[in-house]
Design a protein around this motif. Structure first.
Motif, PDB file in Angstrom:
ATOM      1  N   ALA A 102       0.849  -1.205   0.000  1.00 37.82           N
ATOM      2  CA  ALA A 102       0.000   0.000   0.000  1.00 37.82           C
ATOM      3  C   ALA A 102       0.877   1.245   0.000  1.00 37.82           C
ATOM      4  O   ALA A 102       0.593   2.221  -0.706  1.00 37.82           O
ATOM      5  N   ALA A 103       1.961   1.202   0.775  1.00 34.61           N
ATOM      6  CA  ALA A 103       2.867   2.357   0.834  1.00 34.61           C
ATOM      7  C   ALA A 103       3.535   2.568  -0.532  1.00 34.61           C
ATOM      8  O   ALA A 103       3.701   3.701  -0.984  1.00 34.61           O
ATOM      9  N   LEU A 108       3.953   5.521  -5.742  1.00 31.75           N
ATOM     10  CA  LEU A 108       3.785   5.579  -7.200  1.00 31.75           C
ATOM     11  C   LEU A 108       2.798   6.673  -7.593  1.00 31.75           C
ATOM     12  O   LEU A 108       3.001   7.383  -8.577  1.00 31.75           O
ATOM     13  N   LEU A 109       1.739   6.801  -6.785  1.00 28.90           N
ATOM     14  CA  LEU A 109       0.723   7.820  -7.081  1.00 28.90           C
ATOM     15  C   LEU A 109       1.335   9.209  -7.032  1.00 28.90           C
ATOM     16  O   LEU A 109       1.127  10.035  -7.921  1.00 28.90           O
ATOM     17  N   CYS A 135      -4.958   5.157   2.782  1.00 29.69           N
ATOM     18  CA  CYS A 135      -4.490   5.763   1.523  1.00 29.69           C
ATOM     19  C   CYS A 135      -5.515   6.728   0.935  1.00 29.69           C
ATOM     20  O   CYS A 135      -5.192   7.482   0.000  1.00 29.69           O
ATOM     21  N   LEU A 136      -6.765   6.681   1.420  1.00 26.02           N
ATOM     22  CA  LEU A 136      -7.837   7.397   0.723  1.00 26.02           C
ATOM     23  C   LEU A 136      -7.659   8.909   0.663  1.00 26.02           C
ATOM     24  O   LEU A 136      -7.927   9.520  -0.380  1.00 26.02           O
ATOM     25  N   PRO A 137      -7.193   9.571   1.759  1.00 23.95           N
ATOM     26  CA  PRO A 137      -6.975  11.013   1.631  1.00 23.95           C
ATOM     27  C   PRO A 137      -6.021  11.349   0.481  1.00 23.95           C
ATOM     28  O   PRO A 137      -6.240  12.311  -0.251  1.00 23.95           O
ATOM     29  N   LEU A 138      -5.003  10.524   0.304  1.00 24.11           N
ATOM     30  CA  LEU A 138      -4.054  10.756  -0.789  1.00 24.11           C
ATOM     31  C   LEU A 138      -4.726  10.543  -2.150  1.00 24.11           C
ATOM     32  O   LEU A 138      -4.497  11.297  -3.092  1.00 24.11           O
ATOM     33  N   LEU A 139      -5.566   9.518  -2.219  1.00 24.99           N
ATOM     34  CA  LEU A 139      -6.292   9.262  -3.473  1.00 24.99           C
ATOM     35  C   LEU A 139      -7.172  10.462  -3.831  1.00 24.99           C
ATOM     36  O   LEU A 139      -7.231  10.871  -4.993  1.00 24.99           O
ATOM     37  N   LEU A 140      -7.844  11.004  -2.819  1.00 27.27           N
ATOM     38  CA  LEU A 140      -8.708  12.174  -3.061  1.00 27.27           C
ATOM     39  C   LEU A 140      -7.876  13.355  -3.553  1.00 27.27           C
ATOM     40  O   LEU A 140      -8.254  14.044  -4.491  1.00 27.27           O
ATOM     41  N   GLU A 141      -6.740  13.535  -2.895  1.00 26.45           N
ATOM     42  CA  GLU A 141      -5.859  14.639  -3.271  1.00 26.45           C
ATOM     43  C   GLU A 141      -5.451  14.534  -4.743  1.00 26.45           C
ATOM     44  O   GLU A 141      -5.332  15.528  -5.436  1.00 26.45           O
TER      45      GLU A 141
END
Ligand SMILES: [Zn+2]
Ligand SMILES: [Zn+2]
Ligand SMILES: [Zn+2]
Length: 431
Positions: A102-103, A108-109, A135-141
């Motif tokens: 996940a990290a 990669l994102l 990870c979701l806050p990063l995905l939203l960002e």
């Protein structure tokens, strides 16, 4: 005028210009090119190296990183495939190794490789039912909303943010509704119900009403606005056995792809029994079926053109339903043109003895597709058929992917049931 000369190749009648002959050593262009092609091929054969990128590696995280990186195409390199599938390697991860993956996906994102990041996160969720809520806050960002299944374990913060955003974000509304559907908690269910009672202005720009997005995540609103699940809890892979002898005992419990006794009322070909499974199987536990075997029949010739319903008698024996409506676009089917070779594969298939994650094969873009129980992996939009008796969506039972069965097979057959009305249905989707 220059006099032409014959091509040097034996059996070639071409006449060529002396200037060409000087360049090619006396051969016509096609013969010359063929020779060059052969030389190249011989060179490749002689110099091709086998490269095993996994050599000496034991750490499954490192192995997965390689599996997720694109192989550079080089005709001089033959890559050794890893002996286990991605799914098997994901399943073998320890919790801390899963966290490392996940990290890595987050890394990669941030560095701009959205696609690989998405693949890794989808794999963690689908193969392991791993929560990636962190990870979701990063995905939203990074505005990564798809596939919505990534959001299924979102906490209240992310959920509330999406519930707010869906009202004003015209560009991403479609994906946000899918993500919300996968969250599907009490708050979301209430909001979907509110939208059903009083459709928001933005709803007219959607293809379907907001409440129908729930079906993409395996549930729907009941008449009274409650969550009604359309899927079963656990999920089992349909696996191909190399050695059939080992599977005899298993096959008493479940069988696949046999001739059914009855014929199709549309094309008069024999029906196919897609699955025949003991109703005590764990994947069916929630359905509380009162008979012994669940048998799902369909016509493999006609079933790809429309829903085929079968009615089950008191013992669970299926028969062609009077509710079936022949599609107008059903072509004339010449039975002898339809191979039934897939029936040979039936005896090799069995259900995995160990359950997979309920989300196994729920993301069609990942490999492994045939399964029993859990969430369906839609190739197109979610397509739960309505029960012709009670009008409600039918419950998903399992799916068989024809590409698992035949070399050039494609498309997935989905199986459903309405336990109350004792009706099964099949539908079909392909890319
Ligand atoms: Zn020639
Ligand atoms: Zn038919
Ligand atoms: Zn029904």
């Amino acid at each position: 005028m220059t006099e032409k000369v014959p091509c040097q190749s034996e059996g070639c009648a071409a006449m060529i210009l002396p200037s060409t002959a000087a360049k090619t050593g006396g051969y016509c262009m096609p013969c010359y090119q063929e020779q060059e092609r052969r030389k190249r091929e011989a060179y490749i054969q002689q110099h091709r190296k086998t490269v095993n990128l996994y050599e000496g590696l034991n750490d499954p995280v490192e192995i997965l990183k390689i599996m997720h990186s694109p192989l550079q195409y080089d005709p001089l390199i033959k890559y050794t495939p890893y002996p286990r599938s991605k799914e098997q390697v994901y399943a073998s991860l320890s919790p801390s190794e899963a966290e490392s993956m996940a990290a890595y996906a987050s890394h990669l994102l941030v560095s701009g490789d959205e696609d690989t990041s998405r693949d890794i996160l989808s794999s963690l969720v689908s193969f392991r039912n791993e929560s990636i809520a962190g990870c979701l806050p990063l995905l939203l960002e990074h505005e990564l909303y798809y596939p919505g299944i990534l959001y299924k374990d979102a906490g209240p913060d992310v959920r509330d943010r999406l519930l707010d955003q869906v009202e004003w974000d015209d560009e991403n509304r479609n994906f946000i509704l899918l993500a919300l559907a996968w969250i599907g908690d009490e708050q979301v269910v209430r909001r979907f119900q509110e939208w059903r009672m009083k459709p928001p202005e933005w709803a007219e720009h959607l293809y379907v009403v907001p409440a129908l997005y729930a079906r993409e995540a395996g549930w729907e609103l009941s008449d009274s606005g409650q969550r009604r699940n359309l899927v079963q809890g656990s999920s089992y892979a349909v696996e191909k056995m190399e050695d059939q002898r080992d599977s005899t005992v298993q096959q008493m419990f479940s069988g696949f792809l046999r001739h059914a006794a009855a014929a199709c009322s549309w094309c008069s070909g024999k029906l196919t029994r897609l699955i025949d499974v003991d109703t005590t199987h764990t994947a069916l536990a929630r359905l509380n079926l009162s008979w012994e075997r669940l048998q799902v029949d369909t016509c493999v010739n006609c079933g790809c053109y429309g829903v085929i319903y079968m009615e089950l008698d008191g013992d669970g024996a299926p028969s062609w339903s009077a509710y079936n409506r022949k599609p107008d676009y059903l072509p004339d089917i010449e039975l002898e043109e339809y191979s039934r070779e897939y029936l040979l594969v039936g005896p090799q298939l069995m259900l995995s003895s160990i359950p997979r994650s309920a989300y196994y094969a729920a993301v069609w873009e990942l490999d492994s597709h045939s399964k029993f129980g859990g969430y369906p992996g839609w190739v197109q939009d979610a397509g739960y058929p309505n029960c012709p008796c009670c009008g409600r969506s039918m419950l998903f039972i399992g799916q068989l992917d024809w590409s698992d069965l035949e070399d050039y097979g494609e498309g997935i057959y989905y199986m459903f049931i309405c336990p109350k009305d004792r009706i099964t249905a099949t539908t079909y989707q392909q890319s």
